[in-house]
Design a protein around this motif. Structure first.
Motif, short mmCIF file in Angstrom:
data_model
loop_
_atom_site.label_atom_id
_atom_site.label_comp_id
_atom_site.label_asym_id
_atom_site.label_seq_id
_atom_site.Cartn_x
_atom_site.Cartn_y
_atom_site.Cartn_z
N ASP A 235 36.17 34.04 45.45
CA ASP A 235 36.30 34.69 44.02
C ASP A 235 37.20 33.74 43.08
N ASP B 174 44.27 41.59 49.25
CA ASP B 174 43.51 40.43 49.53
C ASP B 174 42.34 40.87 50.30
N PRO C 129 38.45 46.42 44.80
CA PRO C 129 40.01 46.08 43.77
C PRO C 129 40.36 44.84 43.58
N PRO C 130 40.92 44.46 42.66
CA PRO C 130 41.80 43.14 42.75
C PRO C 130 42.86 43.00 43.66
N ALA C 131 43.44 44.08 44.38
CA ALA C 131 44.38 44.09 45.42
C ALA C 131 44.05 45.13 46.26
N SER D 214 40.30 33.96 42.33
CA SER D 214 41.67 33.64 43.31
C SER D 214 41.48 32.85 44.36
N ARG E 171 36.15 40.76 51.86
CA ARG E 171 36.92 39.47 51.19
C ARG E 171 38.25 39.63 51.93
#
Length: 143
Positions: free
Chosen positions: A120, A46, A42-44, A122, A74
């Protein structure tokens, strides 16, 4: 529950029980959580531990099987953070067993490879590791 689902769910719960992260199969994760997810990164938040299973070797005559589990981690923008997270996963999973996850008996789990992925979009650093689970997989053609 299918073999693969029971195996991955059991590994996620094992990681959570040992403090590597938080496993919420149906719920959202908070900003500060280390999420343990299945198949999707997922994007969040972190910090994430993502588990994906893949076949390695199935016996044509026995229920013996070896299933690979990719563990993608991650963390933040400091690359040492993802190393720490990967080490936390190793401490729980490597050389573990025997375990039983639902109807899936796992004799041994061990890491076979690992590699940094880089950052990534971000700037969060990622790693991947591959573990093998030696297990028994019930199959109607082998009864």
């Amino acid at each position: 529950m299918s073999y693969t689902r029971a195996l991955v769910d059991g590994l996620a719960r094992l990681l959570a029980e040992n403090g590597a992260g938080v496993y919420r199969p149906d719920g959202p994760y908070a900003e500060g959580d280390t999420a343990i997810t299945v198949a999707a990164l997922p994007p969040a938040p972190d910090r994430v531990i993502c588990l994906s299973a893949y076949p390695v070797l199935d016996s044509p005559a026995l229920t013996d099987t070896t299933t690979g589990i990719q563990v993608r981690t991650r963390a933040g923008t400091d690359p040492r953070e993802v190393d720490d997270l990967d080490d936390a996963v190793l401490a729980v999973l490597h050389a573990s067993g025997p375990d039983r996850f639902g109807d899936v008996p796992v004799q041994l789990l061990y890491r076979v490879s690992a590699s940094p992925i880089g950052a990534d979009a971000s700037g969060r650093w990622e790693r991947t590791a591959n573990y093998y689970a030696r297990a028994h997989r019930a199959h109607p053609n082998l009864e």
